[in-house]
Design an enzyme around this catalytic site. Structure first.
Site: not given
Ligand SMILES: *Cc1c(COP(=O)(O)O)cnc(C)c1O
Length: 379
Positions: A185
């Site tokens: 991210k």
């Molecule tokens: C990465 C992601 C998540 C999950 O995030 P985590 O921190 O791994 O729980 C949820 N929704 C979207 C759209 C994502 O890209």
């Protein structure tokens, strides 16, 4: 001559500042939730222009706890999009509620606000939109629908730290917005997340639920000299450690600079593909500041998987974001999912390829990606 190194799909942007910050925590007594977490919560809320932030171990956990704290659970329905990572739907199921999918806009891939109302039933309690790839959903429209029907709104803002639309940022028109600091991210500590909201009681409730439902963390007891804690809620174990928060703090200072770099890369890609009829890209409304988390191209015709593999042969690592949730085996077998239910989401799911896209990608390497896409599509 050797073939050039493959272009990685993702490279993080961690620097000496993050290493120093993590090492500094290792020299203290508090590895678990403490002052670094509080400092990041304050800085993150300030960056987003919102009152409260609670750091957690994932975005999935943040959505789960937000739903619980808002009283949403068994027997309730939550309207969301099938064009997302599965966590969007599984967080709803973790809370005991049922995800109800609504199709997306064909040009943006975001939940179609105009289609939400038709999916509302007496059991509907909330809407959970996802800001796909970093483009915010029309939150003014979602807010209006929610108000008309007395629904909660929780945003999956995993892609959207930097996003804004109509002057609105994540969390500002909703009950809460959830963020992810997962490895790929825009802000990352490997695994992590946060919930932001305007309501201080909701923030405290989520904080308590993130730590066994007990009233005082070790850090608070240490600071306040409290002897006893009490368990007042049935909670989970989603609190973030100081090590993670320390890694996030310096990144927040670079977040807008990194967005500028991704904006330039997005422009470069979009310009390069503008004359290629076979490629569609996400439409960005003029009133939106895109957070540019991912850069997907949608191949209008041709075998997406074959094109993906050909790009890999050309040394370009890509990803698919996303095959729609309702077509995952579990949803087909356990939840009645099947082809034809959400045609726009399925259209994108069959055609999308995310290209390498991150601040450390230089122009020369981006041009290699562009050339490979052109060559593969000409083959
Ligand atoms: C990465 C992601 C998540 C999950 O995030 P985590 O921190 O791994 O729980 C949820 N929704 C979207 C759209 C994502 O890209």
């Amino acid at each position: 001559m050797n073939a050039p190194e493959p272009v990685p799909f993702y490279v993080h942007d961690l620097t000496q500042a993050e290493k120093d910050a993590v090492c500094a925590v290792m020299d203290t007594r508090f590895l678990t939730t403490g002052s670094s977490v509080r400092a990041f919560e304050t800085a993150f809320a300030e960056y987003l222009g919102i009152e409260h932030a609670v750091c957690l171990t994932s975005c999935t956990g943040a959505m789960h706890l937000a739903l619980l704290a808002l009283g949403i659970g068994a027997g309730d329905e939550v309207i969301t999009t099938p064009m997302s990572f599965v966590a969007t739907a599984t967080a709803i199921m973790e809370a005991g509620a049922t995800p109800v999918f609504v199709d997306v806009e064909p040009t943006t891939g975001n939940i179609d606000a105009a289609a939400i109302e038709a999916a509302i039933t007496p059991r509907t309690k909330a809407i959970l939109p996802v800001h796909l790839y970093g483009l915010m959903v029309d939150m003014i429209a979602v807010r209006e629908i929610a108000d008309r029907h007395g629904l909660r709104v929780i945003e999956d803002a995993a892609h959207c730290v930097e996003g804004e639309r109509d002057g609105v940022r994540p969390g500002q028109l909703s009950d809460a917005a959830a963020f992810s600091f997962y490895a790929t991210k825009n802000l990352t500590c490997g695994e992590g997340g946060a919930l932001v909201c305007r309501d201080g009681e909701l923030a405290e409730h989520v904080r308590r639920l993130s730590h066994h439902g007990i009233t005082k963390l070790a850090f608070d007891r240490f600071q306040q000299g409290t002897i006893h804690w009490d368990m007042v809620d049935f909670g989970w174990k989603y609190n973030m450690s100081n090590l993670s928060a320390a890694m996030l703090l310096p990144q927040l200072e670079r977040v807008d600079r990194n967005l500028e770099r991704r904006q330039a890369l997005a422009q470069r890609y979009t310009r390069a593909f503008a004359d290629m009829d076979r490629i569609a890209v996400q439409h960005v409304p003029t009133n939106a500041r895109h957070a540019h988390h991912l850069y997907p191209i949608w191949i209008r015709d041709g075998d997406r998987d074959a094109i993906y593999l050909a790009l890999r042969e050309h040394g370009i690592e890509c990803a698919v974001n996303y095959r729609p949730i309702h077509l995952m085996s579990y949803f087909r077998e356990q939840r009645g999912g099947g082809e034809g239910q959400f045609p726009h989401a399925e259209w994108i799911g069959d055609r999308t390829i995310s290209l390498p896209f991150y601040p450390r990608l230089d122009d020369e390497t981006a041009d290699r990606v562009i050339d490979a896409v052109r060559n593969v599509l000409a083959e």
